[in-house]
Design an enzyme around this catalytic site. Structure first.
Site, short mmCIF file in Angstrom:
data_model
loop_
_atom_site.label_atom_id
_atom_site.label_comp_id
_atom_site.label_asym_id
_atom_site.label_seq_id
_atom_site.Cartn_x
_atom_site.Cartn_y
_atom_site.Cartn_z
N PRO A 87 5.14 2.97 4.71
CA PRO A 87 6.33 3.81 4.89
C PRO A 87 6.40 4.86 3.79
CG PRO A 87 6.90 1.48 5.07
CD PRO A 87 5.49 1.54 4.57
N LEU A 92 6.82 2.97 -2.44
CA LEU A 92 5.63 2.12 -2.33
C LEU A 92 4.35 2.85 -2.72
CD1 LEU A 92 6.45 0.28 1.03
CD2 LEU A 92 6.96 -0.44 -1.31
N ALA A 96 0.29 8.45 -3.80
CA ALA A 96 -0.83 8.04 -4.66
C ALA A 96 -1.90 7.31 -3.86
CB ALA A 96 -0.32 7.16 -5.79
N SER A 97 -1.47 6.51 -2.90
CA SER A 97 -2.41 5.76 -2.08
C SER A 97 -3.29 6.69 -1.24
CB SER A 97 -1.66 4.78 -1.16
OG SER A 97 -2.57 4.04 -0.39
N ASP A 138 2.12 4.37 -10.25
CA ASP A 138 1.55 4.38 -8.90
C ASP A 138 0.03 4.49 -8.93
OD1 ASP A 138 4.21 4.40 -8.25
OD2 ASP A 138 4.07 6.03 -6.81
#
Length: 283
Positions: A87, A92, A96-97, A138
């Site tokens: 999301p 979360l 960065a992911s 993150d």
């Protein structure tokens, strides 16, 4: 290539002022795939967008990826496709992911052989340049894929803490869309007259959690959430989910900047929480 998401177990907002936070990688993911192409093309299927590099620079949804490509100084053509089940704008680490997954994929495709430390440093610089200010939380938690203690923008691994919390079930409840941006929430906290007292209490909770057993960690999560509510960053709906989790014997708290978003829950949940949330992920 893929990259995990992250959740803050303790210490959000306080960490901005140099106090302790604890973050862990969680099993939600971004996926990046690089293929040959005649131009630099970036595909975001989740958003139903596909643009060349020049056009993507004009679209804010591409800004993190564009900055990563610029810092990598890749001028050869390629097609980059990014998917994610994280999301967005919920604390979360979705940005960065996607950046780390993309850097990993580009490193492999172009035989750059970047180490994990090199990747997280690039990802951190991407966040700094896009946002103007960034924490290492993150990029480093996601890129190194280990639980971290963050303090004064430095880190140390806290694998024992991760082992303790992983003895029980861990959930992320995506409760509601965020009503305020992170910058707005940071400003709200900055104006709180008693924020330093609250930050010190949050810091004590985070430090205690590092040497606590599972039951005590659950209690500390509830205490941390109460302090975040005092800071003005929780919502009625998030408070309700935390109360429901507490009744079930779980630890629970807001995770991230607040103003909506997600609750991290430690322990087995019941269907009441699933009814309250947009979606619940076992992570």
């Amino acid at each position: 290539m893929r990259a995990k998401a992250k959740a803050i177990f303790f210490g959000e907002h306080a960490v901005v002022y140099g106090y302790t936070a604890i973050s862990i990688p969680i099993n939600l993911h971004s996926y990046a795939k690089v293929e040959e192409s005649e131009d630099i093309i970036i595909n975001l299927p989740n958003l139903k967008k596909s643009l060349d590099f020049k056009e993507a620079k004009k679209d804010k949804d591409f800004r993190y990826i564009i900055k990563a490509i610029e810092l990598l100084k890749i001028n050869k053509p390629f097609s980059l496709t990014i998917n994610s089940n994280i999301p967005i704008s919920c604390g979360l680490g979705s940005s960065a992911s996607t950046v780390i997954a993309s850097i990993r994929a580009l490193s492999k495709f172009f035989n750059l052989n970047f180490s994990p430390n090199k990747i997280v440093k690039i990802a951190y610089n991407v966040e700094k340049e896009v946002q103007g200010r960034a924490s290492i939380t993150d990029s480093y938690t996601i890129g190194l894929e280990r639980a971290l203690k963050i303090k004064n923008n430095s880190y140390e691994f806290v694998d024992d803490f991760a082992k303790t919390v992983r003895k029980d079930s861990l959930y992320i409840a995506y409760v509601e869309e965020r009503k305020k941006r992170t910058a707005e929430l940071v400003n709200i906290v900055a104006k709180r007259e008693n924020k330093d007292i609250i930050f010190k209490e949050i810091n004590e909770i985070a430090e205690e959690a590092l040497t606590s057993d599972l039951d005590r960690i659950k209690d500390l999560m509830i205490e941390n959430h109460k302090l975040l509510s005092k800071l003005g960053v929780s919502t009625k709906k998030i408070d309700r989910v935390v109360k429901l989790a507490k009744k079930s014997g779980c630890g629970a708290k807001l995770t991230g900047a607040g103003g909506g978003g997600c609750v991290i829950i430690l322990g087995e949940i019941d269907d009441k929480i699933e009814k309250e949330a947009i979606k619940v992920y076992k992570v």
